[in-house]
Design a protein around this motif. Structure first.
Motif, PDB file in Angstrom:
ATOM      1  N   VAL A 252      51.690  36.278  33.678  1.00 26.99           N
ATOM      2  CA  VAL A 252      52.550  35.510  34.649  1.00 26.99           C
ATOM      3  C   VAL A 252      53.437  34.872  33.860  1.00 26.99           C
ATOM      4  O   VAL A 252      54.656  34.098  34.345  1.00 26.99           O
ATOM      5  CB  VAL A 252      52.239  34.953  35.654  1.00 26.99           C
ATOM      6  CG1 VAL A 252      51.319  35.856  36.637  1.00 26.99           C
ATOM      7  CG2 VAL A 252      51.045  33.931  35.130  1.00 26.99           C
ATOM      8  N   ARG A 253      53.637  34.676  32.510  1.00 21.43           N
ATOM      9  CA  ARG A 253      54.377  33.956  31.732  1.00 21.43           C
ATOM     10  C   ARG A 253      55.435  34.829  30.657  1.00 21.43           C
ATOM     11  O   ARG A 253      54.698  35.898  30.241  1.00 21.43           O
ATOM     12  CB  ARG A 253      53.708  33.026  30.804  1.00 21.43           C
ATOM     13  CG  ARG A 253      52.744  33.413  30.138  1.00 21.43           C
ATOM     14  CD  ARG A 253      52.292  32.128  29.214  1.00 21.43           C
ATOM     15  NE  ARG A 253      51.313  32.630  28.299  1.00 21.43           N
ATOM     16  CZ  ARG A 253      50.903  31.923  27.170  1.00 21.43           C
ATOM     17  NH1 ARG A 253      51.847  31.007  26.694  1.00 21.43           N
ATOM     18  NH2 ARG A 253      49.953  32.493  26.214  1.00 21.43           N
ATOM     19  N   THR A 254      56.679  34.466  30.809  1.00 19.33           N
ATOM     20  CA  THR A 254      57.507  35.447  29.979  1.00 19.33           C
ATOM     21  C   THR A 254      57.801  34.832  28.602  1.00 19.33           C
ATOM     22  O   THR A 254      58.523  35.572  27.831  1.00 19.33           O
ATOM     23  CB  THR A 254      58.531  35.753  30.668  1.00 19.33           C
ATOM     24  OG1 THR A 254      59.587  34.293  30.864  1.00 19.33           O
ATOM     25  CG2 THR A 254      58.382  36.277  32.114  1.00 19.33           C
ATOM     26  N   LYS A 264      57.955  25.260  28.123  1.00 17.80           N
ATOM     27  CA  LYS A 264      57.982  26.066  29.430  1.00 17.80           C
ATOM     28  C   LYS A 264      56.818  26.217  30.004  1.00 17.80           C
ATOM     29  O   LYS A 264      56.544  25.970  31.399  1.00 17.80           O
ATOM     30  CB  LYS A 264      58.862  27.149  29.174  1.00 17.80           C
ATOM     31  CG  LYS A 264      60.302  27.138  28.636  1.00 17.80           C
ATOM     32  CD  LYS A 264      61.213  28.315  28.572  1.00 17.80           C
ATOM     33  CE  LYS A 264      62.456  28.122  28.374  1.00 17.80           C
ATOM     34  NZ  LYS A 264      63.337  29.415  27.820  1.00 17.80           N
ATOM     35  N   CYS A 265      55.859  26.812  29.217  1.00 16.63           N
ATOM     36  CA  CYS A 265      54.803  27.356  29.996  1.00 16.63           C
ATOM     37  C   CYS A 265      53.573  26.096  29.839  1.00 16.63           C
ATOM     38  O   CYS A 265      52.575  26.495  30.779  1.00 16.63           O
ATOM     39  CB  CYS A 265      54.246  28.606  29.289  1.00 16.63           C
ATOM     40  SG  CYS A 265      53.864  28.466  27.444  1.00 16.63           S
ATOM     41  N   GLN A 421      49.512  33.090  42.447  1.00 16.71           N
ATOM     42  CA  GLN A 421      49.256  33.942  41.521  1.00 16.71           C
ATOM     43  C   GLN A 421      50.020  33.677  40.231  1.00 16.71           C
ATOM     44  O   GLN A 421      49.516  33.825  39.148  1.00 16.71           O
ATOM     45  CB  GLN A 421      49.908  35.323  41.947  1.00 16.71           C
ATOM     46  CG  GLN A 421      49.367  36.506  40.887  1.00 16.71           C
ATOM     47  CD  GLN A 421      48.950  37.674  41.302  1.00 16.71           C
ATOM     48  OE1 GLN A 421      48.443  37.971  42.250  1.00 16.71           O
ATOM     49  NE2 GLN A 421      49.053  38.850  40.472  1.00 16.71           N
ATOM     50  N   TYR A 422      51.234  32.900  40.402  1.00 19.27           N
ATOM     51  CA  TYR A 422      51.927  32.683  39.251  1.00 19.27           C
ATOM     52  C   TYR A 422      51.650  31.122  38.734  1.00 19.27           C
ATOM     53  O   TYR A 422      51.832  30.928  37.536  1.00 19.27           O
ATOM     54  CB  TYR A 422      53.608  32.684  39.517  1.00 19.27           C
ATOM     55  CG  TYR A 422      53.961  34.160  39.069  1.00 19.27           C
ATOM     56  CD1 TYR A 422      54.670  34.392  38.152  1.00 19.27           C
ATOM     57  CD2 TYR A 422      53.815  35.241  40.090  1.00 19.27           C
ATOM     58  CE1 TYR A 422      55.330  35.745  37.638  1.00 19.27           C
ATOM     59  CE2 TYR A 422      54.388  36.489  39.768  1.00 19.27           C
ATOM     60  CZ  TYR A 422      55.004  36.612  38.807  1.00 19.27           C
ATOM     61  OH  TYR A 422      55.507  38.092  38.353  1.00 19.27           O
ATOM     62  N   CYS A 423      50.992  30.480  39.483  1.00 19.29           N
ATOM     63  CA  CYS A 423      50.938  28.917  39.136  1.00 19.29           C
ATOM     64  C   CYS A 423      49.578  28.412  39.521  1.00 19.29           C
ATOM     65  O   CYS A 423      49.577  27.155  38.899  1.00 19.29           O
ATOM     66  CB  CYS A 423      51.774  28.095  39.774  1.00 19.29           C
ATOM     67  SG  CYS A 423      53.628  28.447  39.356  1.00 19.29           S
ATOM     68  N   TYR A 424      48.736  28.925  40.088  1.00 17.58           N
ATOM     69  CA  TYR A 424      47.350  28.383  40.466  1.00 17.58           C
ATOM     70  C   TYR A 424      46.519  28.243  39.204  1.00 17.58           C
ATOM     71  O   TYR A 424      46.313  29.278  38.490  1.00 17.58           O
ATOM     72  CB  TYR A 424      46.596  28.871  41.704  1.00 17.58           C
ATOM     73  CG  TYR A 424      45.436  28.045  42.368  1.00 17.58           C
ATOM     74  CD1 TYR A 424      45.806  27.151  43.202  1.00 17.58           C
ATOM     75  CD2 TYR A 424      44.248  28.342  41.806  1.00 17.58           C
ATOM     76  CE1 TYR A 424      44.652  26.498  43.736  1.00 17.58           C
ATOM     77  CE2 TYR A 424      43.134  27.533  41.867  1.00 17.58           C
ATOM     78  CZ  TYR A 424      43.230  26.865  43.145  1.00 17.58           C
ATOM     79  OH  TYR A 424      42.330  25.875  43.768  1.00 17.58           O
ATOM     80  N   PRO A 425      45.779  27.267  39.185  1.00 17.07           N
ATOM     81  CA  PRO A 425      44.823  27.269  37.949  1.00 17.07           C
ATOM     82  C   PRO A 425      43.915  28.314  37.644  1.00 17.07           C
ATOM     83  O   PRO A 425      43.416  28.817  38.715  1.00 17.07           O
ATOM     84  CB  PRO A 425      44.003  25.898  38.187  1.00 17.07           C
ATOM     85  CG  PRO A 425      44.739  25.141  39.003  1.00 17.07           C
ATOM     86  CD  PRO A 425      45.604  26.152  39.883  1.00 17.07           C
ATOM     87  N   ARG A 426      43.518  28.757  36.559  1.00 18.99           N
ATOM     88  CA  ARG A 426      42.710  29.884  36.108  1.00 18.99           C
ATOM     89  C   ARG A 426      41.631  29.371  35.522  1.00 18.99           C
ATOM     90  O   ARG A 426      42.010  28.950  34.119  1.00 18.99           O
ATOM     91  CB  ARG A 426      43.663  30.931  35.425  1.00 18.99           C
ATOM     92  CG  ARG A 426      44.760  31.403  36.516  1.00 18.99           C
ATOM     93  CD  ARG A 426      45.415  32.628  35.542  1.00 18.99           C
ATOM     94  NE  ARG A 426      46.599  33.380  36.805  1.00 18.99           N
ATOM     95  CZ  ARG A 426      47.004  34.434  36.549  1.00 18.99           C
ATOM     96  NH1 ARG A 426      46.554  35.337  35.569  1.00 18.99           N
ATOM     97  NH2 ARG A 426      47.905  34.822  37.460  1.00 18.99           N
ATOM     98  N   LEU A 427      40.486  29.372  35.911  1.00 21.79           N
ATOM     99  CA  LEU A 427      39.338  28.750  35.390  1.00 21.79           C
ATOM    100  C   LEU A 427      38.428  29.794  34.773  1.00 21.79           C
ATOM    101  O   LEU A 427      38.465  30.986  35.132  1.00 21.79           O
ATOM    102  CB  LEU A 427      38.590  28.165  36.376  1.00 21.79           C
ATOM    103  CG  LEU A 427      39.016  27.168  37.356  1.00 21.79           C
ATOM    104  CD1 LEU A 427      38.020  26.574  38.539  1.00 21.79           C
ATOM    105  CD2 LEU A 427      39.509  25.655  36.532  1.00 21.79           C
ATOM    106  N   ASP A 428      37.930  29.247  33.541  1.00 25.28           N
ATOM    107  CA  ASP A 428      36.894  30.158  33.103  1.00 25.28           C
ATOM    108  C   ASP A 428      35.614  29.781  33.715  1.00 25.28           C
ATOM    109  O   ASP A 428      34.751  28.692  33.397  1.00 25.28           O
ATOM    110  CB  ASP A 428      36.586  30.022  31.445  1.00 25.28           C
ATOM    111  CG  ASP A 428      35.588  30.651  30.903  1.00 25.28           C
ATOM    112  OD1 ASP A 428      34.930  31.167  31.321  1.00 25.28           O
ATOM    113  OD2 ASP A 428      35.931  30.801  29.538  1.00 25.28           O
ATOM    114  N   VAL A 429      35.040  30.353  34.658  1.00 25.17           N
ATOM    115  CA  VAL A 429      33.996  30.072  35.662  1.00 25.17           C
ATOM    116  C   VAL A 429      32.544  29.858  34.621  1.00 25.17           C
ATOM    117  O   VAL A 429      31.659  28.949  35.015  1.00 25.17           O
ATOM    118  CB  VAL A 429      33.791  30.944  36.814  1.00 25.17           C
ATOM    119  CG1 VAL A 429      32.532  30.626  37.561  1.00 25.17           C
ATOM    120  CG2 VAL A 429      34.984  31.105  37.575  1.00 25.17           C
TER     121      VAL A 429
END
Length: 543
Positions: A252-254, A264-265, A421-429
């Motif tokens: 989701v990052r360009t 930016k990211c 989908q573009y910005c919510y935190p993505r955790l390593d569960v």
């Protein structure tokens, strides 16, 4: 560098092209010369006699023409390849306009390059001589020489010991803590443990670890794990930890990919911290949350409340699952599915994202700039609306217009799923749920970047800049600039001058700010613990 779908290599009259990357708060870094020998061929678009090319966002390229001795720009339609990534924000106005309208002195401040004098001309500011200057750059080859200095004079042992001792809750609490050291040549040493601060200091200065990881508090000393009865050695306590890595956002990052980051990211990390910190405090009631920059491309959170340290693996998994909204692997296209009504915690997260989304996703990441990028967005909308939007997007003249089209067409739920989908935190569960899982220690040095893994002041989160985080090289240079006192001061107590000197040393460097943030966190914990002890004492008196 990134490649296009149809790229051809154009000869450059045997003239080598030197490519530099502009970096925030650091001198430009030399990428390489002669692009035909690089990993990916570069389309030069007929630009010849060009010695320097710099990509400014997505609008145009500015380059220095050696034959004409002038800076020139070329429009986006004249090129297809990003020669290097530079995230200095020129996405809403062209570079040529910036050059024509911005005074040279302001350009220096705008790009935040060191050593820029007021009135200095733009060509001089980015001359080959200046760009080749790399005094502040980190050189990994110097790490073996710099680490002994760092561990002897700068590492905050006293604060570190206070943190992991938790006010002396138990003598075994620090003694039974596992430390893991990664040494030179990737030699990995687990199950290190120490009786006190002095032992920790001596061993770290002796082994000079390239990386430090912290594990759980075990039932026995980890250093003796091979000598205890089978089945009796197990993890008992561990901070509840979270690991957020920028590579998990590559779909989701360009602007960047893999281990690369830019301002930016980095907005994604800011959003992640704000969302998760609120959840941990308001939804779970955790008071003591230490956020730490990893030193390269992510952030870690250490939840240090007593009830958090005692959580079972199942409870840790439940907390991590509660925070997980973006689900699915690389083969999953739509990773967010909202229920109706939306959970209040997710609604709070959307409020945070809304504050950043248009500037971050629409303007900076420019997710609607081309068919290649907007296809990823349209893949998330209902099938019945996709074809119509595709036609309208082609007709639209700007990213902003396409974003407004999407807002008018989709319901609020679909729009919010896209934002999440573009910005919510993505955790390593897996990092969060395992009690015996190791996590990189605060104030560890990242061997790839040289940056120190420093605590983040959440109260001033929007001001945090990972590119201004001190490197081990810059810290040692700061020490060199100060007047050093003699190491062998003649005093009766040999330890006292060492402690005082070390305290004085870090105060002379840019490590002072991060250590203050760390101290404030520890002091808050200690104050809370004293208050709890007083409450227990008062309750005991009532009986």
């Amino acid at each position: 560098m990134s490649g296009g779908s149809h790229v051809s290599s154009i000869k450059t009259s045997r003239r080598k092209i030197s490519v530099f990357e502009l970096r925030t708060n650091a001198n430009p870094r030399f990428i390489g010369s002669d692009p035909c020998s690089s990993q990916k061929q570069i389309q030069l678009c007929g630009l010849k006699g060009c010695d320097i090319m710099i990509n400014f966002g997505i609008k145009c390229i500015i380059f220095f023409n050696l034959e004409e001795r002038k800076w020139k720009t070329t429009a986006k339609q004249d090129w297809q390849i990003f020669f290097c990534r530079c995230s200095l924000g020129l996405t809403t106005r062209s570079c040529s306009q910036a050059l024509q309208t911005t005074p040279p002195s302001k350009l220096g401040a705008y790009f935040r390059c060191p050593g820029v004098l007021p009135g200095e001309s733009f060509p001089r500011l980015f001359s080959p001589q200046k760009m080749a200057s790399s005094e502040s750059q980190y050189d990994a080859a110097e790490l073996p020489d710099l680490l002994p200095i760092y561990y002897k004079r700068l590492f905050p042992y006293s604060q570190y010991f206070r943190w992991l001792s938790y006010g002396g809750v138990s003598k075994k609490y620090f003694q039974n803590r596992e430390f893991s050291f990664t040494l030179k040549d990737d030699i990995y040493v687990r199950y290190q443990s120490f009786n006190n601060q002095n032992e920790l200091e001596k061993e770290m200065q002796k082994m000079v670890p390239y990386k430090i990881d912290i594990g759980a508090v075990y039932s026995n000393k980890p250093s003796q794990h091979n000598s205890v009865k089978s089945g009796t050695f197990h993890a008992e306590y561990k901070e509840l930890v979270f690991d957020i890595d920028m590579t998990d956002y590559d779909d989701v990052r360009t602007c960047c990919s893999s281990a690369d980051i830019c301002p930016k990211c980095w907005t994604l990390m800011t959003i992640a911290i704000k969302i998760l910190d609120r959840v941990l405090e308001e939804d779970f009631g955790f008071q003591h949350r230490l956020w730490v920059y990893s030193g390269r491309r992510g952030v870690h959170c250490w939840v240090c409340d007593e009830n958090a340290r005692k959580l079972s693996q199942a409870a840790r998994s439940a907390v991590a699952e509660y925070m997980s909204v973006v689900k699915g692997g690389t083969d999953t296209i739509k990773k967010v599915h909202l229920t109706n009504p939306i959970h209040p915690s997710i609604q709070q997260a959307i409020t945070v994202i809304d504050h950043y989304f248009e500037d971050y996703a629409v303007n900076e990441q420019d997710i609607f700039s081309s068919k290649e990028t907007w296809q990823n967005v349209l893949a998330l909308v209902p099938d019945g609306l996709r074809d119509g939007l595709q036609i309208d997007f082609v007709k639209a003249k700007s990213s902003t217009e396409r974003w407004k089209l999407l807002q008018r067409t989709l319901t609020a739920t679909y729009l919010e799923e896209i934002k999440l989908q573009y910005c919510y935190p993505r955790l390593d569960v897996n990092v969060s749920k395992g009690i015996n899982h190791l996590l990189k220690s605060p104030f560890s040095v990242h061997p790839k970047t040289g940056r120190i893994s420093v605590p983040i002041d959440v109260k001033n989160l929007d001001k945090f800049d990972p590119f201004s985080v001190p490197t081990i090289s810059s810290l040692c240079k700061e020490l060199d600039k100060t007047k050093e006192e003699q190491e062998n001061t003649s005093v009766e107590n040999d330890e006292e001058p060492e402690v005082k000197r070390r305290t004085r040393d870090y105060k002379k460097t840019s490590l002072l700010g991060p250590i203050k943030v760390f101290e404030q966190f520890i002091e808050k914990m200690e104050h809370f613990r004293k208050g709890e002890l007083l409450k227990q004492s008062d309750r005991g008196g009532d009986f």
